[in-house]
Design a protein around this motif. Structure first.
Motif, PDB file in Angstrom:
ATOM      1  N   UNK A   1       6.901  15.588  10.665  1.00 43.27           N
ATOM      2  CA  UNK A   1       7.040  14.178  11.321  1.00 43.27           C
ATOM      3  C   UNK A   1       5.595  13.540  11.907  1.00 43.27           C
ATOM      4  N   UNK A   2       5.555  12.519  11.450  1.00 42.25           N
ATOM      5  CA  UNK A   2       4.023  11.930  11.947  1.00 42.25           C
ATOM      6  C   UNK A   2       4.304  11.034  13.225  1.00 42.25           C
ATOM      7  N   UNK A   3       3.177  10.992  13.655  1.00 46.67           N
ATOM      8  CA  UNK A   3       3.267  10.120  15.157  1.00 46.67           C
ATOM      9  C   UNK A   3       2.979   8.658  14.655  1.00 46.67           C
ATOM     10  N   UNK A   4       3.208   7.820  15.745  1.00 48.15           N
ATOM     11  CA  UNK A   4       2.855   6.310  15.662  1.00 48.15           C
ATOM     12  C   UNK A   4       1.422   5.927  15.233  1.00 48.15           C
ATOM     13  N   UNK A   5       0.685   6.635  15.949  1.00 44.06           N
ATOM     14  CA  UNK A   5      -0.634   6.429  15.449  1.00 44.06           C
ATOM     15  C   UNK A   5      -1.011   6.794  13.813  1.00 44.06           C
ATOM     16  N   UNK A   6      -0.476   7.734  13.509  1.00 45.93           N
ATOM     17  CA  UNK A   6      -0.567   8.214  12.226  1.00 45.93           C
ATOM     18  C   UNK A   6      -0.041   7.148  11.211  1.00 45.93           C
ATOM     19  N   UNK A   7       1.370   6.717  11.487  1.00 45.17           N
ATOM     20  CA  UNK A   7       1.971   5.902  10.847  1.00 45.17           C
ATOM     21  C   UNK A   7       1.167   4.513  10.656  1.00 45.17           C
ATOM     22  N   UNK A   8       0.737   4.199  11.748  1.00 42.94           N
ATOM     23  CA  UNK A   8      -0.143   2.761  11.970  1.00 42.94           C
ATOM     24  C   UNK A   8      -1.480   3.127  10.864  1.00 42.94           C
ATOM     25  N   UNK A   9      -2.069   4.060  10.864  1.00 47.05           N
ATOM     26  CA  UNK A   9      -3.096   4.363  10.024  1.00 47.05           C
ATOM     27  C   UNK A   9      -2.501   4.470   8.420  1.00 47.05           C
ATOM     28  N   UNK A  10      -1.699   5.022   8.104  1.00 48.57           N
ATOM     29  CA  UNK A  10      -1.049   5.249   6.924  1.00 48.57           C
ATOM     30  C   UNK A  10      -0.569   3.671   6.476  1.00 48.57           C
ATOM     31  N   UNK A  11       0.063   2.803   7.216  1.00 46.24           N
ATOM     32  CA  UNK A  11       0.403   1.403   6.883  1.00 46.24           C
ATOM     33  C   UNK A  11      -1.000   0.784   6.509  1.00 46.24           C
ATOM     34  N   UNK A  12      -2.061   1.054   7.079  1.00 45.73           N
ATOM     35  CA  UNK A  12      -3.251   0.263   6.803  1.00 45.73           C
ATOM     36  C   UNK A  12      -3.905   0.637   5.371  1.00 45.73           C
ATOM     37  N   UNK A  13      -3.527   1.878   5.325  1.00 40.18           N
ATOM     38  CA  UNK A  13      -3.815   2.275   3.742  1.00 40.18           C
ATOM     39  C   UNK A  13      -2.948   1.687   2.757  1.00 40.18           C
ATOM     40  N   UNK A  14      -1.723   1.755   3.019  1.00 39.85           N
ATOM     41  CA  UNK A  14      -0.804   1.330   2.161  1.00 39.85           C
ATOM     42  C   UNK A  14      -0.799  -0.287   1.754  1.00 39.85           C
ATOM     43  N   UNK A  15      -1.460  -1.015   2.827  1.00 39.32           N
ATOM     44  CA  UNK A  15      -1.686  -2.312   2.577  1.00 39.32           C
ATOM     45  C   UNK A  15      -2.085  -2.762   1.232  1.00 39.32           C
ATOM     46  N   UNK A  16      -2.880  -2.388   0.916  1.00 40.33           N
ATOM     47  CA  UNK A  16      -3.672  -2.830  -0.386  1.00 40.33           C
ATOM     48  C   UNK A  16      -2.989  -2.278  -1.515  1.00 40.33           C
ATOM     49  N   UNK A  17      -2.639  -1.361  -1.701  1.00 42.69           N
ATOM     50  CA  UNK A  17      -1.753  -0.661  -2.712  1.00 42.69           C
ATOM     51  C   UNK A  17      -0.852  -1.478  -3.475  1.00 42.69           C
ATOM     52  N   UNK A  18      -0.961  -1.324  -4.778  1.00 42.84           N
ATOM     53  CA  UNK A  18       0.068  -2.075  -5.517  1.00 42.84           C
ATOM     54  C   UNK A  18       1.216  -1.247  -6.048  1.00 42.84           C
ATOM     55  N   UNK A  19       2.390  -1.804  -5.948  1.00 41.86           N
ATOM     56  CA  UNK A  19       3.494  -0.949  -6.384  1.00 41.86           C
ATOM     57  C   UNK A  19       3.501  -0.051  -7.415  1.00 41.86           C
ATOM     58  N   UNK A  20       3.600   1.208  -7.816  1.00 42.24           N
ATOM     59  CA  UNK A  20       3.357   2.003  -8.940  1.00 42.24           C
ATOM     60  C   UNK A  20       5.007   2.326  -9.643  1.00 42.24           C
ATOM     61  N   UNK A  21       5.949   2.029  -8.762  1.00 34.23           N
ATOM     62  CA  UNK A  21       7.373   2.273  -9.425  1.00 34.23           C
ATOM     63  C   UNK A  21       8.222   1.200  -8.837  1.00 34.23           C
ATOM     64  N   UNK A  22       9.222   0.764  -9.744  1.00 34.30           N
ATOM     65  CA  UNK A  22      10.380   0.063  -9.259  1.00 34.30           C
ATOM     66  C   UNK A  22      11.671   0.488  -9.243  1.00 34.30           C
ATOM     67  N   UNK A  23      12.323   0.555  -8.071  1.00 34.86           N
ATOM     68  CA  UNK A  23      13.729   1.059  -8.299  1.00 34.86           C
ATOM     69  C   UNK A  23      14.573  -0.092  -8.708  1.00 34.86           C
ATOM     70  N   UNK A  24      15.294   0.106  -9.695  1.00 35.64           N
ATOM     71  CA  UNK A  24      16.007  -1.020 -10.420  1.00 35.64           C
ATOM     72  C   UNK A  24      17.342  -0.588 -10.553  1.00 35.64           C
ATOM     73  N   UNK A  25      18.091  -1.057 -11.652  1.00 35.06           N
ATOM     74  CA  UNK A  25      19.680  -0.809 -11.715  1.00 35.06           C
ATOM     75  C   UNK A  25      20.014   0.593 -11.880  1.00 35.06           C
ATOM     76  N   UNK A  26      19.080   1.285 -12.482  1.00 41.80           N
ATOM     77  CA  UNK A  26      19.461   2.783 -12.816  1.00 41.80           C
ATOM     78  C   UNK A  26      19.396   3.426 -11.713  1.00 41.80           C
ATOM     79  N   UNK A  27      18.827   2.982 -10.511  1.00 45.78           N
ATOM     80  CA  UNK A  27      18.971   3.503  -9.023  1.00 45.78           C
ATOM     81  C   UNK A  27      17.993   4.777  -9.028  1.00 45.78           C
ATOM     82  N   UNK A  28      18.185   5.895  -8.303  1.00 49.23           N
ATOM     83  CA  UNK A  28      17.500   7.003  -7.806  1.00 49.23           C
ATOM     84  C   UNK A  28      18.007   8.118  -8.868  1.00 49.23           C
ATOM     85  N   UNK A  29      17.505   8.091 -10.086  1.00 46.25           N
ATOM     86  CA  UNK A  29      17.977   9.246 -10.967  1.00 46.25           C
ATOM     87  C   UNK A  29      16.922  10.562 -10.748  1.00 46.25           C
ATOM     88  N   UNK A  30      17.367  11.707 -11.433  1.00 43.96           N
ATOM     89  CA  UNK A  30      16.577  12.773 -11.142  1.00 43.96           C
ATOM     90  C   UNK A  30      15.237  12.553 -11.858  1.00 43.96           C
TER      91      UNK A  30
END
Length: 96
Positions: A1-30
């Motif tokens: 479990x991460x703390x709110x301070x860590x979550x905030x830091x990770x949100x700032x890192x994730x802000x500039x990322x481009x999505x590398x996957x898409x969940x589509x009609x196939x759903x969450x397959x193995x």
């Protein structure tokens, strides 16, 4: 479990990322979950786009992936989710 301070830091890192996957009609397959697992091990933090035809809301997809892969759902806004898991082999992100 991460703390709110860590979550905030990770949100700032994730802000500039481009999505590398898409969940589509196939759903969450193995095979799809295996690719996400490999990406989390290599990058530690990733962004995923949830398409409208997937049948999932962003929060639902995040919760489902996190329960399967033992990762942390950092953020779910609109149709994008950011996931984090500390790498077993080479840790790149130092949490505060």
């Amino acid at each position: 479990m991460i703390t709110s301070k860590q979550r905030s830091y990770l949100r700032s890192l994730g802000h500039n990322l481009e999505p590398i996957f898409q969940v589509g009609k196939g759903g969450l397959e193995e095979g799809f979950l295996k690719q996400i697992d490999d990406a989390l091990e290599a990058r530690e933090i990733i962004k995923i786009s949830v398409l409208n035809n997937s049948g999932y809301e962003a929060r639902e997809a995040s919760d489902a992936i996190c329960s399967e892969l033992n990762c942390e759902g950092v953020q779910a806004i609109g149709n994008k989710i950011v996931l984090y898991r500390k790498s077993e082999k080479k840790q790149k992100i130092q949490l505060p």
